[in-house]
Scaffold this motif. Structure first.
Motif, PDB file in Angstrom:
ATOM      1  N   ASP A 242       0.836  -1.208   0.000  1.00  0.00           N
ATOM      2  CA  ASP A 242       0.000   0.000   0.000  1.00  0.00           C
ATOM      3  C   ASP A 242       0.871   1.259   0.000  1.00  0.00           C
ATOM      4  O   ASP A 242       0.510   2.272  -0.615  1.00  0.00           O
ATOM      5  CB  ASP A 242      -0.904   0.014   1.240  1.00  0.00           C
ATOM      6  CG  ASP A 242      -2.040  -0.994   1.165  1.00  0.00           C
ATOM      7  OD1 ASP A 242      -2.358  -1.450   0.047  1.00  0.00           O
ATOM      8  OD2 ASP A 242      -2.598  -1.333   2.230  1.00  0.00           O
ATOM      9  N   ARG A 243       2.003   1.181   0.664  1.00  0.00           N
ATOM     10  CA  ARG A 243       2.914   2.326   0.678  1.00  0.00           C
ATOM     11  C   ARG A 243       3.733   2.384  -0.622  1.00  0.00           C
ATOM     12  O   ARG A 243       3.911   3.460  -1.201  1.00  0.00           O
ATOM     13  CB  ARG A 243       3.851   2.233   1.889  1.00  0.00           C
ATOM     14  CG  ARG A 243       4.878   3.340   1.968  1.00  0.00           C
ATOM     15  CD  ARG A 243       5.677   3.277   3.259  1.00  0.00           C
ATOM     16  NE  ARG A 243       4.855   3.635   4.415  1.00  0.00           N
ATOM     17  CZ  ARG A 243       5.344   3.771   5.657  1.00  0.00           C
ATOM     18  NH1 ARG A 243       6.634   3.583   5.887  1.00  0.00           N
ATOM     19  NH2 ARG A 243       4.551   4.091   6.644  1.00  0.00           N
ATOM     20  N   PHE A 244       4.196   1.232  -1.072  1.00  0.00           N
ATOM     21  CA  PHE A 244       5.072   1.212  -2.246  1.00  0.00           C
ATOM     22  C   PHE A 244       4.360   1.638  -3.527  1.00  0.00           C
ATOM     23  O   PHE A 244       4.989   2.188  -4.425  1.00  0.00           O
ATOM     24  CB  PHE A 244       5.678  -0.180  -2.420  1.00  0.00           C
ATOM     25  CG  PHE A 244       6.899  -0.428  -1.573  1.00  0.00           C
ATOM     26  CD1 PHE A 244       7.273   0.456  -0.573  1.00  0.00           C
ATOM     27  CD2 PHE A 244       7.692  -1.545  -1.781  1.00  0.00           C
ATOM     28  CE1 PHE A 244       8.401   0.235   0.207  1.00  0.00           C
ATOM     29  CE2 PHE A 244       8.821  -1.776  -1.002  1.00  0.00           C
ATOM     30  CZ  PHE A 244       9.167  -0.894  -0.013  1.00  0.00           C
ATOM     31  N   VAL A 245       3.065   1.370  -3.644  1.00  0.00           N
ATOM     32  CA  VAL A 245       2.384   1.786  -4.875  1.00  0.00           C
ATOM     33  C   VAL A 245       2.389   3.306  -5.000  1.00  0.00           C
ATOM     34  O   VAL A 245       2.486   3.853  -6.109  1.00  0.00           O
ATOM     35  CB  VAL A 245       0.950   1.218  -4.945  1.00  0.00           C
ATOM     36  CG1 VAL A 245       0.021   1.871  -3.911  1.00  0.00           C
ATOM     37  CG2 VAL A 245       0.373   1.409  -6.349  1.00  0.00           C
ATOM     38  N   GLU A 246       2.341   3.996  -3.862  1.00  0.00           N
ATOM     39  CA  GLU A 246       2.424   5.457  -3.910  1.00  0.00           C
ATOM     40  C   GLU A 246       3.832   5.900  -4.302  1.00  0.00           C
ATOM     41  O   GLU A 246       4.000   6.854  -5.071  1.00  0.00           O
ATOM     42  CB  GLU A 246       2.031   6.057  -2.551  1.00  0.00           C
ATOM     43  CG  GLU A 246       0.612   5.721  -2.114  1.00  0.00           C
ATOM     44  CD  GLU A 246      -0.441   6.148  -3.117  1.00  0.00           C
ATOM     45  OE1 GLU A 246      -0.248   7.191  -3.787  1.00  0.00           O
ATOM     46  OE2 GLU A 246      -1.468   5.452  -3.234  1.00  0.00           O
ATOM     47  N   TYR A 247       4.853   5.208  -3.788  1.00  0.00           N
ATOM     48  CA  TYR A 247       6.224   5.491  -4.214  1.00  0.00           C
ATOM     49  C   TYR A 247       6.380   5.267  -5.718  1.00  0.00           C
ATOM     50  O   TYR A 247       7.051   6.045  -6.414  1.00  0.00           O
ATOM     51  CB  TYR A 247       7.223   4.586  -3.481  1.00  0.00           C
ATOM     52  CG  TYR A 247       7.325   4.772  -1.986  1.00  0.00           C
ATOM     53  CD1 TYR A 247       6.817   5.903  -1.355  1.00  0.00           C
ATOM     54  CD2 TYR A 247       7.943   3.808  -1.197  1.00  0.00           C
ATOM     55  CE1 TYR A 247       6.917   6.068   0.022  1.00  0.00           C
ATOM     56  CE2 TYR A 247       8.052   3.962   0.180  1.00  0.00           C
ATOM     57  CZ  TYR A 247       7.538   5.091   0.782  1.00  0.00           C
ATOM     58  OH  TYR A 247       7.642   5.235   2.140  1.00  0.00           O
ATOM     59  N   HIS A 248       5.774   4.172  -6.194  1.00  0.00           N
ATOM     60  CA  HIS A 248       5.864   3.837  -7.622  1.00  0.00           C
ATOM     61  C   HIS A 248       5.252   4.948  -8.470  1.00  0.00           C
ATOM     62  O   HIS A 248       5.851   5.407  -9.455  1.00  0.00           O
ATOM     63  CB  HIS A 248       5.149   2.511  -7.871  1.00  0.00           C
ATOM     64  CG  HIS A 248       5.313   1.984  -9.255  1.00  0.00           C
ATOM     65  ND1 HIS A 248       4.489   1.028  -9.804  1.00  0.00           N
ATOM     66  CD2 HIS A 248       6.220   2.278 -10.237  1.00  0.00           C
ATOM     67  CE1 HIS A 248       4.875   0.758 -11.026  1.00  0.00           C
ATOM     68  NE2 HIS A 248       5.921   1.503 -11.319  1.00  0.00           N
ATOM     69  N   ILE A 249       4.078   5.395  -8.092  1.00  0.00           N
ATOM     70  CA  ILE A 249       3.406   6.454  -8.853  1.00  0.00           C
ATOM     71  C   ILE A 249       4.231   7.736  -8.819  1.00  0.00           C
ATOM     72  O   ILE A 249       4.507   8.349  -9.863  1.00  0.00           O
ATOM     73  CB  ILE A 249       1.993   6.692  -8.296  1.00  0.00           C
ATOM     74  CG1 ILE A 249       1.090   5.484  -8.598  1.00  0.00           C
ATOM     75  CG2 ILE A 249       1.389   7.968  -8.877  1.00  0.00           C
ATOM     76  CD1 ILE A 249      -0.228   5.494  -7.854  1.00  0.00           C
ATOM     77  N   GLN A 250       4.632   8.149  -7.629  1.00  0.00           N
ATOM     78  CA  GLN A 250       5.396   9.397  -7.495  1.00  0.00           C
ATOM     79  C   GLN A 250       6.715   9.328  -8.252  1.00  0.00           C
ATOM     80  O   GLN A 250       7.117  10.289  -8.916  1.00  0.00           O
ATOM     81  CB  GLN A 250       5.652   9.677  -6.016  1.00  0.00           C
ATOM     82  CG  GLN A 250       4.402   9.959  -5.201  1.00  0.00           C
ATOM     83  CD  GLN A 250       4.631   9.853  -3.708  1.00  0.00           C
ATOM     84  OE1 GLN A 250       5.780   9.818  -3.240  1.00  0.00           O
ATOM     85  NE2 GLN A 250       3.553   9.784  -2.934  1.00  0.00           N
TER      86      GLN A 250
END
Length: 411
Positions: A242-250
């Motif tokens: 859940d945290r890494f998908v935001e890192y991926h997008i950013q």
């Protein structure tokens, strides 16, 4: 026709193919990696040091083979940086440990976050990254293991003293050398991109990323550790994804903004048929990949999803995207099933087996290319390409492949 007119024509052909519009011919999206170096007399080790000579190899390749999509090597980062930093997660052509000068770049996978460190990672990610992850992956960062975070925060000059020890000063010297090598690499890379673009060839690459699942499995827990976590502590896995998908997008948005590239690439490492179960793909892989895809589209970018390994059983998931907004690159797939499941939904690319180009005879290469084009070309929405970028292949086979796509690739 001027080179600018050729560029515009190719770019329009690419854009129409992505949008699933009818086109007069199939885009030749064959992409090369090490091949020009080897064909024109360089070793792969040379290519990680001599950028002017390496760039000249790629200029010559484009002049001689005239593809629709530009190529640049993605594995020629300066070996000097790896050597100075003592990077533990990479082996490279001609490295000091004895890898051959023409051996391909290798990733060395091992645990850099232990099974009992999830809470530490989530509670203080910066502290974990600096104090544990970085030293575990590169010798240059060994001094960071001695940082006393409490002293740094409670003594007036604690943080200054911590970062000015002799070991830290030596680390800075090495980092400065790394920075100089990286800057030189980037200058030559930018020069090559500019020159190849001015020659009339549009780039659809320039970014790269891993999806949330692969970030955790590749970089932190390693394959075996991660798969154990899926069974033993799935709640920690999901919390991290859940945290890494935001890192991926950013991260992808930042890359595209910095480079001006309108194509956001993601390489799928651990999701191919029979490697993980359909249930694991459904629950832990696809939701995060799809969220990234939709975010790229919402930001005006074209997501390019590079599927590694056989991918036929995942087609039902890949169909759940906006029409005419995504490129799916296949290494290996049932072409008829892909056309049936994704035709009219997403642009497809790739699939010609690299092993055929490497080991077959020219006539066999032609026959295989025709077989794929017969299935994928009708109705548009397909860019001809390889299962992966080309490193090794006889020139006669390359010539046969390009001739066949040019002469037979009518949409």
């Amino acid at each position: 026709m001027t080179t600018q007119e050729k560029y515009n024509e190719r770019l329009q052909l690419i854009q129409d193919t992505i949008a699933l519009k009818p086109t007069k011919r199939v885009v030749n999206a064959v992409r090369v990696n090490y091949w020009p170096y080897l064909e024109y007399g360089m070793t792969l080790a040379d290519a990680m040091r001599d950028y002017e000579r390496g760039n000249a190899c790629f200029y010559r390749y484009h002049q001689e083979f005239d593809p629709d999509v530009a190529s640049m090597c993605s594995s020629n980062f300066p070996s000097k940086v790896y050597e100075i930093a003592g990077l533990k997660t990479v082996r490279w052509p001609g490295d000091p440990k004895g890898l051959d000068v023409n051996a391909p770049y290798q990733f060395v996978e091992y645990e850099t976050m232990m099974e009992d460190e999830y809470d530490e990672f989530h509670d203080a990610p910066a502290q974990f990254a600096i104090g544990k992850f970085m030293p575990r992956t590169a010798d240059i960062f060994a001094p960071l293991t001695n940082l006393n975070w409490q002293v740094m925060c409670t003594r007036i000059t604690g943080h200054i003293e911590a970062f000015t020890t002799p070991a830290m000063l030596e680390m800075y010297k090495k980092l400065e050398q790394c920075a100089e090598a990286i800057a030189d690499y980037r200058r030559h890379n930018a020069e090559a991109v500019k020159t190849i673009t001015e020659m009339g060839y549009p780039f659809i690459s320039g970014t790269g990323s891993a999806t949330a699942f692969d970030m955790l499995a590749d970089s932190l827990r390693c394959t075996m550790g991660f798969f154990a976590d899926l069974l033993i502590q799935p709640e920690n896995v999901r919390k991290t994804l859940d945290r890494f998908v935001e890192y991926h997008i950013q991260g992808s948005l930042a890359q595209c903004k910095a480079t001006g590239c309108k194509y956001a690439w993601v390489m799928l490492h651990k999701a191919f048929d029979n490697f993980i179960s359909d249930e694991t793909y459904r629950d832990f892989y696809w939701p995060y990949l799809r969220k990234w895809i939709l975010a790229m589209i919402e930001n005006g970018l074209t997501p390019v999803v590079f599927t590694e390994g056989p991918y036929t059983t995942r087609l039902k998931y890949l169909a759940d995207v906006p029409v005419g907004k995504v490129i799916y690159h296949f290494e290996e797939v049932d072409f008829k099933a892909a056309k049936r499941e994704l035709g009219g939904i997403a642009c497809m690319m790739g699939g010609f087996p690299n092993q055929s180009l490497m080991f077959d005879k020219p006539e066999q290469v032609r026959d295989k290319a025709k077989e794929i084009l017969d299935i994928m070309a009708p109705g548009g929405g397909y860019m001809f390409g390889m299962s992966a970028s080309i490193d090794h292949a006889p020139r006669a086979n390359m010539e046969a492949l390009f001739e066949t796509v040019r002469e037979y690739g009518k949409a």
